[in-house]
Write a protein that holds these residues in place. Structure first.
Motif, mmCIF file in Angstrom:
data_model
loop_
_atom_site.group_PDB
_atom_site.id
_atom_site.type_symbol
_atom_site.label_atom_id
_atom_site.label_comp_id
_atom_site.label_asym_id
_atom_site.label_seq_id
_atom_site.Cartn_x
_atom_site.Cartn_y
_atom_site.Cartn_z
ATOM 1 N N ALA A 267 0.859 -1.189 0.000
ATOM 2 C CA ALA A 267 0.000 0.000 0.000
ATOM 3 C C ALA A 267 0.896 1.240 0.000
ATOM 4 O O ALA A 267 2.069 1.165 0.373
ATOM 5 C CB ALA A 267 -0.902 -0.012 1.231
ATOM 6 N N VAL A 268 0.326 2.387 -0.375
ATOM 7 C CA VAL A 268 1.161 3.577 -0.619
ATOM 8 C C VAL A 268 1.872 4.080 0.638
ATOM 9 O O VAL A 268 2.868 4.783 0.533
ATOM 10 C CB VAL A 268 0.344 4.735 -1.252
ATOM 11 N N THR B 133 6.974 -2.963 -9.708
ATOM 12 C CA THR B 133 6.558 -1.714 -10.361
ATOM 13 C C THR B 133 7.797 -0.872 -10.610
ATOM 14 O O THR B 133 8.610 -0.678 -9.698
ATOM 15 C CB THR B 133 5.552 -0.953 -9.473
ATOM 16 N N PHE C 106 -1.195 8.042 -7.048
ATOM 17 C CA PHE C 106 -2.138 6.920 -6.881
ATOM 18 C C PHE C 106 -3.319 7.497 -6.119
ATOM 19 O O PHE C 106 -3.344 7.492 -4.889
ATOM 20 C CB PHE C 106 -1.429 5.805 -6.094
ATOM 21 N N GLU D 125 -9.469 -6.296 -6.488
ATOM 22 C CA GLU D 125 -8.442 -5.264 -6.290
ATOM 23 C C GLU D 125 -8.675 -4.077 -7.228
ATOM 24 O O GLU D 125 -8.445 -2.933 -6.849
ATOM 25 C CB GLU D 125 -7.043 -5.848 -6.529
HETATM 26 N N1 KMH Z 1 -1.725 -1.073 -3.834
HETATM 27 C C1 KMH Z 1 -0.944 -0.340 -4.778
HETATM 28 C C2 KMH Z 1 -0.395 0.909 -4.155
HETATM 29 C C3 KMH Z 1 1.181 -4.409 -6.649
HETATM 30 O O1 KMH Z 1 0.428 -5.198 -6.106
HETATM 31 O O2 KMH Z 1 2.327 -4.717 -6.980
HETATM 32 C C4 KMH Z 1 0.167 -1.138 -5.341
HETATM 33 C C5 KMH Z 1 -0.191 -2.443 -5.920
HETATM 34 C C6 KMH Z 1 0.763 -2.992 -6.914
HETATM 35 O O3 KMH Z 1 -1.192 -3.049 -5.620
#
Ligand code: KMH
Ligand code: ZN
Length: 273
Positions: A85-86, A107, A113, A225
């Motif tokens: 989470a951020v 990422t 976001f 999600e």
């Molecule tokens: N919850 C997002 C800020 C991932 O799972 O790699 C980041 C996200 C990306 O969910």
């Protein structure tokens, strides 16, 4: 037609049970939801975990419990989040890979976001890529905006990620790239030869971009999600319901549904063995 790999992102870090009562949050709920998605046709489960209060956490023990629980019941590919989470720091985020999942997300850049900032500076991204490689975990590169593709190419030239690369285009997050099919076309055309890709559209774009990906020969991510609705104003009953719908559409388009075994071959998940 190439089989389609369906990923189900069943939890995420942001959605609450108040918004979506069927959101799985306990380890047992997450395991059951993963198995139901596998039975509906998903080959990959993208995993986040929640603490006892239902808040996002990257707790290593919870990830271990979930990944081991899923593996006891089916051979679906386990893909843990390193995004978390951020509000989480890098060390906290990386705990998810300690359970030795099949895959983990990576990422490759920082992005707005919603009201938050999803922080992924070069040092963090390089560290994460190295750690995944050391653990023999295949990354899925999460692309929230165009510059992240350039950063992924930089990691590739540094030897920190290697071909064939699996990309996931996350489209429609407020502050990041829009869920515009023209952007998807451009990004797909920019990939190195041999790459594979999927698309994760936010909200109502989950279905439309998923259908476009099916027609283009790509892979698809669905699940709570990214989207909690079946259609406008109607919550989905479960993650598996969203998987079952994209399976039906894929079948109409003559895209066979990849089993986990086929998906492992398509993504070269055994590359470190
Ligand atoms: N919850 C997002 C800020 C991932 O799972 O790699 C980041 C996200 C990306 O969910
Ligand atoms: Zn995620």
């Amino acid at each position: 037609m190439q089989p389609v790999i369906i990923t189900s992102a069943i939890v995420g870090a942001e959605v609450t049970k108040t918004q979506q009562p069927a959101l799985p949050t306990t380890p047992q709920e997450i395991i059951s939801a993963a198995v139901a998605c596998y039975e509906a046709g998903a080959a990959i489960i993208h995993i986040h975990v929640r603490d006892a209060q239902g808040n996002a956490t990257q707790d290593a023990q919870l990830f271990r419990e979930v990944v081991e629980g899923i593996r006891l019941r089916c051979d679906v590919i386990t893909q843990v989040s390193t995004g978390g989470a951020v509000w989480m720091g890098a060390g906290e985020r990386l705990q998810s890979i300690e359970c030795q999942p099949d895959m983990a997300t990576l990422t490759t850049g920082t992005v707005n976001f919603g009201e938050g900032v999803f922080m992924n500076n070069r040092q963090l991204v390089e560290t994460f890529a190295r750690r995944l490689r050391e653990h023999g975990i295949v990354p899925e590169i999460e692309i929230f905006d165009l510059g992240m593709l350039e950063e992924a190419m930089r990691l590739r030239s540094m030897g920190l990620i290697s071909d064939p690369i699996q990309f996931d285009f996350v489209m429609g997050v407020p502050g990041a790239i829009a869920a515009d099919p023209a952007h998807l076309m451009h990004m797909v055309r920019s990939l190195p030869p041999g790459s594979t890709w999927s698309v994760a559209g936010m909200g109502r774009h989950q279905l439309t971009l998923g259908i476009i990906a099916l027609a283009m020969g790509g892979h698809v991510r669905v699940g709570f999600e990214d989207n909690i609705y079946y259609r406008k104003g109607q919550l989905a009953r479960s993650n598996a319901e969203l998987v079952a719908r994209i399976v039906r559409i894929a079948q109409e388009l003559d895209r066979p549904i990849a089993t986990p075994t086929q998906a492992r071959e398509i993504l070269h998940l055994n590359r470190y063995i």
